[in-house]
Design a protein around this motif. Structure first.
Motif: not given
Length: 480
Positions: A340-348, A375-379
């Motif tokens: 998905a375009p937003a909210g991609i966890p960095r830990t992935l 802070d919410h991840g990658l987009a």
């Protein structure tokens, strides 16, 4: 008046020019020249060598740049962009910051390629006509382009000096900027901040607006203005204007809002689509079908009379060329394209390499506005994702095997998050599982994808969402 000139091509006896001046002019040494000015100052440039040239300029022109006044209303800007729309906030920021006089004011307008930085800068600069003079646009994507733009400025300030060597014109332009105020310089498409640093260090009394894809590195150079995509209504206005300009025919707008959504409200993509629709005489719905069935071709199409290099596929290829020395960055972008375009966890991304290497790669992508971090991840912009997962044999960053590998990697990274997933983590991953599932071709399912879908189904069932769980558990991937 032409002054007598003699050249000495070899280190034989010295050449001597005589005349009614204060004394003889003597030149000696290899390639020496002697110029008799008959008592007047020499106004020009003399060069020696196989292609030696002499430039003689009118008396009184070759004076210090500080003594040169700019011609009234000197404006050098790109052609007006007829389809400009929106950007009220950014225009206000530019007006507010650049309304003062005195010390240099430097701003950096940055964002994703195709977001409209240059269009906004040129539009705003025109509003300064009559206030700033000169207003001068320079392509600054390389040191050579920057020098050429400065040389053109010096030649416009004093046309009589236009025949001077380019290097001397460049230096005269910098000296002029350093000794005058009230000017506006637009440095377009800056890639390397170091290229413009010497100019900014010397030109400290005017106004500079920079456009760049780089979103970082400006903290000690310029005030930043990040530029995002258009608001939905603004992109619809842009598409409507592009479809109807010229008034040759009326276009139905059925599907126009849907197309703008599909293009992520990116101005260049919206204009690219509108020009194609208008020139081919097809409907918006027909363009949507072409985009779905032939994405690689459509991302490369430019309208007739438009710069074929100014398409979304080509400008992003140039961006990725700049960071090709960090191969992991390209791998990460192609992998993120399946989520998905937003909210991609960095830990992935942790399993891809060492923490330092992963951080370096994501930082470089963010620096060129290909992704955003928070802070919410990658987009990632949805159109960047669409292009990044569309194979193109002519693009080294979008080879078919690399994109297939990225799809498998995206599934494997989701699976690597198992089994210690808290409910909150599951909820953060579900949008990316949905995106991966919807974008995976039927013949490209992998064992990792099956495990991911099965795990998501079991989690949803445990949360009492049996209907949604069934869709995951009965998906073809879960059955091998």
């Amino acid at each position: 008046m032409k002054w007598p000139l003699r050249t000495n091509p070899d280190p034989a006896p010295a050449m001597q020019a005589t005349g009614p001046g204060s004394g003889d002019t003597i030149a000696s040494g290899d390639g020496a020249i002697a110029i008799n000015t008959q008592g007047a100052p020499f106004l020009g440039v003399a060069s020696t060598g196989a292609n030696a040239t002499i430039v003689q300029v009118p008396q009184g022109e070759l004076r210090p740049p500080a003594e040169v006044d700019a011609p009234p209303g000197l404006v050098g800007l790109p052609a007006r962009h007829a389809a400009f729309t929106g950007r009220t906030r950014e225009l206000g920021l530019l007006d507010a910051t650049l309304d003062d006089t005195g010390a240099a004011v430097v701003q950096a307008l940055h964002g994703l390629g195709g977001v409209g930085k240059s269009t906004l800068a040129a539009h705003w600069a025109r509003t300064r006509a009559g206030t700033d003079n000169p207003i001068w646009w320079i392509a600054a994507d390389s040191p050579a382009s920057l020098d050429a733009g400065l040389a053109a400025l010096a030649a416009s300030l004093q046309p009589a000096l236009a025949q001077l060597p380019a290097g001397q014109l460049t230096e005269r332009a910098v000296q002029w900027l350093a000794t005058h105020s009230g000017w506006l310089l637009i440095l377009d498409n800056v890639d390397n901040i170091g290229d413009i640093a010497p100019l900014l260090a010397r030109a400290t009394t005017g106004r500079v607006l920079i456009t760049s894809r780089r979103s970082s590195g400006w903290h000690d150079t310029a005030t930043q203005i990040p530029l995002d995509v258009l608001a939905p209504q603004e992109s619809l206005e842009l598409l409507t204007h592009t479809l109807t300009q010229g008034g040759s025919r009326a276009f139905g707008l059925d599907g126009a809002a849907e197309l703008c959504d599909e293009l992520g409200h990116l101005p260049l993509a919206v204009e690219q689509a509108g020009a194609y629709i208008a020139e081919s005489g097809i409907t918006v719905r027909a363009y949507l079908r072409l985009l779905a069935d032939h994405p690689a071709d459509m991302y490369l199409e430019a309208g007739e009379g438009h710069d074929s290099e100014r398409t979304i596929a080509r400008i992003w290829r140039i961006t990725l060329d700049r960071i090709a020395d960090t191969p992991l960055a390209g791998q990460i972008l192609r992998t993120l394209a399946w989520y998905a375009p937003a909210g991609i966890p960095r830990t992935l991304l942790d399993p891809l390499d060492t923490p330092v290497a992963v951080q370096r790669a994501t930082r470089r992508l963010a620096a060129y506005s290909m992704i955003t971090t928070s802070d919410h991840g990658l987009a990632v912009h949805r159109l960047v994702q669409a292009v990044a997962r569309t194979p193109d044999p002519h693009d080294p960053h979008r080879q078919d095997d690399d994109i297939t590998a990225a799809l498998h990697r995206a599934a494997a990274l989701l699976r690597s998050s198992f089994p210690a997933l808290e409910p909150s983590t599951w909820r953060s991953l579900l949008p990316h599982i949905d995106a991966l599932t919807s974008r995976t071709p039927p013949d490209a399912d992998t064992p990792d994808a099956a495990v991911v879908l099965n795990g998501a189904g079991l989690f949803l069932s445990s949360q009492g969402q049996d209907g949604r769980a069934t869709a995951y558990l009965e998906a073809p991937s879960t059955h091998g």
